[in-house]
Enzyme design. Structure first.
Site, PDB file in Angstrom:
ATOM      1  N   HIS A  44      21.909  68.263  56.621  1.00 43.00           N
ATOM      2  CA  HIS A  44      22.483  69.525  57.087  1.00 43.00           C
ATOM      3  C   HIS A  44      23.300  70.158  55.970  1.00 43.00           C
ATOM      4  O   HIS A  44      24.328  69.626  55.567  1.00 43.00           O
ATOM      5  CB  HIS A  44      23.368  69.286  58.311  1.00 43.00           C
ATOM      6  CG  HIS A  44      23.916  70.553  58.901  1.00 43.00           C
ATOM      7  ND1 HIS A  44      23.112  71.477  59.527  1.00 43.00           N
ATOM      8  CD2 HIS A  44      25.177  71.058  58.932  1.00 43.00           C
ATOM      9  CE1 HIS A  44      23.852  72.487  59.938  1.00 43.00           C
ATOM     10  NE2 HIS A  44      25.109  72.265  59.572  1.00 43.00           N
TER      11      HIS A  44
ATOM     12  N   SER B 195      25.149  77.182  57.718  1.00 44.78           N
ATOM     13  CA  SER B 195      25.228  76.567  59.051  1.00 44.78           C
ATOM     14  C   SER B 195      25.556  77.631  60.100  1.00 44.78           C
ATOM     15  O   SER B 195      24.803  78.581  60.260  1.00 44.78           O
ATOM     16  CB  SER B 195      26.246  75.425  59.041  1.00 44.78           C
ATOM     17  OG  SER B 195      26.199  74.683  60.231  1.00 44.78           O
TER      18      SER B 195
ATOM     19  N   ASP C 276      17.455  67.159  59.424  1.00 41.18           N
ATOM     20  CA  ASP C 276      18.794  67.656  59.767  1.00 41.18           C
ATOM     21  C   ASP C 276      19.251  67.057  61.103  1.00 41.18           C
ATOM     22  O   ASP C 276      18.600  67.272  62.128  1.00 41.18           O
ATOM     23  CB  ASP C 276      18.756  69.180  59.868  1.00 41.18           C
ATOM     24  CG  ASP C 276      20.135  69.824  59.946  1.00 41.18           C
ATOM     25  OD1 ASP C 276      21.054  69.186  60.494  1.00 41.18           O
ATOM     26  OD2 ASP C 276      20.279  70.960  59.479  1.00 41.18           O
TER      27      ASP C 276
END
Length: 382
Positions: A344, A192, A313
Site C-alpha cells: 500500500h 491513498s 495491497d
C-alpha cells in the site's frame, strides 16, 4: 560429510531457490489498462517506467514488510522543512492549510507545473514528505500539500471533519493557489485516501477541473465497500488511530456534537467510516457516501489520469480494482497501472528501497509536459 559442508550446501540451495523465486515470481512488468488513443500511446511511449520491469526490493518484497518499512521510515525520518504553511479560512468558518516547498528556488514565472499533493487518511504534510522532497529535488517544481481540516496541527475552528476530505474545501484551496500562480498548470497527486478526494473532485468537475493532469496512488474506489475489506489487523489498528487522531485530539470540539460518542466504540476502520456522518456534517450514512464516495462520479473524469494499484495491497485490496476494470479500461485519457507487488503506497525498488512510484509520478508528468509542448508547437505551425 562434515557438518560445516552440509550447512554451506543447505544455504547454497536456499539461496539459489530464493533467487529463482525472485526472478520468476517477483520481478514483473506492470499491467497497463487504457482506452487506446493517440494521447495514451504517446504517454506510454514517453514514460519508460510503464513498460520496463519493476524490481521490488529483494529483502522486503513481501507486502507486510514493505508497509512496515514505510511506516518506520515515516516515523524515523527528519521533519521536512516546508518554506511556508498557510492557514485558510473556509466559507463556513472551518480551517484548512497549504504547505509549500520550492517557493524560493523554482521559477515562479515560467510554465513549470505546481504539484498539488493530497495526504493520507490520518496524515498531514509530513506523511507525504518523501514524495514532496523527491519531486522538489529532482525537478525543482513548486509542490504544495493541501491539508484537510482537522488534520496535522490545524485548529478545528468548526466541529466538522471528513477523513476523505471535502471537495468544497478543495475548490477553495485550488482557487487560492490559482490566484497566487495564475499562469502555472496544476498537476494533482493523491496518496491513498488523498486519491479518493482527488478522484471525487475530478469526477464532480468533469471538463471544468483545474488540474491539467493527475496521479492516484493506491486508491480504494468504492469507499463504502473498500474500508470493510481492509486486512483485519490493519483495520483494527486504523480504527483506533481514527479515534485517537480525530476524536481525542479534538474532544472539546466534538463534545456537544450529537452522535459523536458512538464513534468511540467502533472497532474497525469500516465501522468508523459508516458512522462518520455524525461529525462530517451529513445527516446520515447514505448522505455521507453520496457526497464523498469517488466511485459515484469516477466515470465523469475528463482530466488525464494515471492510476496505480498493487495486487498485494492489504489496505486497498485487489478486489476493489477487479470490480472496476469495466470502466478503468474505457475511461478516456486514463491509464491504470497494475503491479503484482508494491503493498500500500510503498512500491519500493532496488537495494536501498527507493520509491518506484515517486519516480513514475515524475516521469508521467514530464511526459504530459512534453506532449503539451509538442501539441502547442504543432498548433502554432498551423
Amino acid at each position: 560429510m562434515p557438518f560445516g559442508n552440509f550447512v554451506l550446501i543447505f544455504f547454497g540451495i536456499c539461496g539459489v531457490g530464493f533467487i529463482l523465486y525472485y526472478i520468476l515470481s517477483v520481478i514483473e512488468t506492470p499491467v497497463l489498462r487504457f482506452n487506446e488513443s493517440e494521447f495514451t500511446t504517446q504517454i506510454i511511449s514517453k514514460t519508460k517506467r510503464l513498460t520496463k520491469k519493476y524490481y521490488p526490493t529483494f529483502w522486503c518484497f513481501n507486502h507486510h514488510l514493505m508497509l512496515l518499512l514505510l511506516m518506520l521510515r515515516e516515523s524515523k525520518s527528519k521533519f521536512y522543512p516546508y518554506d511556508k504553511i498557510e492557514h485558510l479560512e473556509m466559507k463556513d468558518g472551518g480551517t484548512t492549510g497549504l504547505a509549500w516547498t520550492g517557493l524560493s528556488t523554482a521559477n515562479q514565472r515560467d510554465l513549470s507545473p505546481i504539484i498539488v499533493l493530497f495526504h493520507t487518511i490520518s496524515g498531514d504534510e509530513q506523511d507525504v514528505k518523501a514524495t514532496v522532497s523527491y519531486l522538489k529535488k529532482t525537478y525543482n517544481w513548486i509542490v504544495v500539500v493541501c491539508i484537510r481540516r482537522g488534520h496535522g496541527n490545524l485548529p478545528l475552528t468548526k466541529p466538522v471533519i471528513n477523513t476523505m476530505g471535502s471537495t468544497s474545501d478543495l475548490k477553495e484551496q485550488l482557487i487560492y493557489i490559482k490566484q497566487k500562480f495564475p499562469g502555472k498548470p496544476l498537476f494533482g497527486v493523491g496518496i491513498s485516501a488523498g486519491s479518493g478526494l482527488l478522484a471525487r473532485y475530478l469526477g464532480e468537475s468533469g471538463s471544468k477541473s483545474m488540474f491539467n493532469a493527475a496521479v492516484a496512488v493506491s486508491p480504494a474506489y468504492d469507499i463504502e465497500k473498500a474500508f470493510h475489506r481492509v486486512h483485519p489487523v490493519y483495520s483494527k489498528i486504523m480504527g483506533q488511530r481514527m479515534i485517537n487522531y480525530f476524536l481525542k485530539r479534538h474532544y472539546e470540539s466534538f463534545a456537544r456534537v450529537k452522535g459523536s460518542e458512538e464513534l468511540f466504540h467502533i472497532k474497525t476502520l469500516g465501522e468508523f467510516q459508516d458512522k462518520l456522518h455524525t461529525i462530517s456534517g451529513h445527516k446520515d450514512k447514505f448522505s455521507y457516501y453520496q457526497n464523498s464516495n469517488p466511485i459515484l462520479v469516477a466515470d465523469k473524469i475528463k482530466t488525464p489520469l494515471l492510476i496505480l494499484n498493487a495486487a498485494d495491497d492489504p489496505i486497498c485490496v485487489n478486489q476493489n480494482v477487479l470490480e472496476n476494470l469495466h470502466w478503468l479500461e474505457t475511461l478516456k485519457n486514463t491509464i491504470h497501472v497494475h503491479t503484482k507487488r508494491g503493498s500500500h503506497i510503498a512500491f519500493f525498488e532496488g537495494l536501498f528501497a527507493n520509491s518506484w512510484s515517486d519516480r513514475l509520478i515524475g516521469e508521467y508528468f514530464q511526459s504530459i509536459l512534453a506532449i503539451t509542448k509538442q501539441n502547442a508547437k504543432r498548433s502554432k505551425n498551423f
